[in-house]
Design a protein around this motif. Structure first.
Motif, short mmCIF file in Angstrom:
data_model
loop_
_atom_site.label_atom_id
_atom_site.label_comp_id
_atom_site.label_asym_id
_atom_site.label_seq_id
_atom_site.Cartn_x
_atom_site.Cartn_y
_atom_site.Cartn_z
N UNK A 1 4.77 16.02 14.62
CA UNK A 1 4.17 14.82 15.21
C UNK A 1 2.76 15.09 15.69
N UNK A 2 2.33 14.36 16.68
CA UNK A 2 0.99 14.57 17.19
C UNK A 2 0.01 13.58 16.63
N UNK A 3 -1.22 14.00 16.51
CA UNK A 3 -2.29 13.12 16.08
C UNK A 3 -2.48 13.22 14.57
N UNK A 4 -1.95 12.26 13.85
CA UNK A 4 -2.06 12.25 12.39
C UNK A 4 -2.57 10.89 11.92
N UNK A 5 -3.28 10.93 10.84
CA UNK A 5 -3.72 9.70 10.19
C UNK A 5 -3.00 9.57 8.86
N UNK B 1 0.84 -1.19 0.00
CA UNK B 1 0.00 0.00 0.00
C UNK B 1 0.88 1.24 0.00
N UNK B 2 0.46 2.27 -0.68
CA UNK B 2 1.16 3.54 -0.72
C UNK B 2 0.48 4.49 0.25
N UNK B 3 1.04 4.61 1.46
CA UNK B 3 0.46 5.43 2.52
C UNK B 3 0.88 6.88 2.37
N UNK B 4 -0.01 7.80 2.73
CA UNK B 4 0.33 9.23 2.75
C UNK B 4 -0.39 9.92 3.89
N UNK B 5 0.21 11.00 4.38
CA UNK B 5 -0.41 11.82 5.43
C UNK B 5 -1.06 13.03 4.77
N UNK B 6 -2.02 13.57 5.44
CA UNK B 6 -2.69 14.77 4.97
C UNK B 6 -1.70 15.91 4.81
N UNK B 7 -1.95 16.78 3.86
CA UNK B 7 -1.12 17.97 3.71
C UNK B 7 -1.32 18.92 4.89
N UNK C 1 -7.00 3.27 6.51
CA UNK C 1 -6.64 4.38 7.40
C UNK C 1 -5.89 3.80 8.59
N UNK C 2 -4.81 4.49 9.00
CA UNK C 2 -4.07 4.03 10.18
C UNK C 2 -3.51 5.23 10.93
N UNK C 3 -3.11 5.00 12.16
CA UNK C 3 -2.48 6.01 13.01
C UNK C 3 -1.03 6.14 12.58
N UNK C 4 -0.58 7.34 12.30
CA UNK C 4 0.80 7.53 11.84
C UNK C 4 1.83 7.19 12.91
#
Length: 60
Positions: free
Chosen positions: A17-21, A5-11, A32-35
């Motif tokens: 850090x912190x709370x990112x998906x 899978x090609x995972x990416x974080x929101x722009x 969807x996963x916890x970064x």
């Protein structure tokens, strides 16, 4: 044969850090996963594209 899978974080996610998906998009499934837990064995949420579209539309 499976492809990774090609995972990416929101722009909107910062580099501090912190709370990112993270999201990976496939033709029939949105993953969807916890970064903070990006391991292959970590928990993921799987949604249909229709459900994902309804969810993101509700955030606007």
């Amino acid at each position: 044969m499976s492809t990774a899978l090609q995972w990416f974080k929101s722009t909107y996610s910062g580099s501090e850090g912190g709370e990112c998906l993270e999201v990976a998009v496939c033709p029939h499934t949105i993953h969807i996963r916890d970064s903070k837990n990006p391991e292959e064995t970590g928990p993921t949420l799987r949604l249909t594209p229709t459900t994902w579209a309804a969810f993101t539309a509700s955030l606007r």
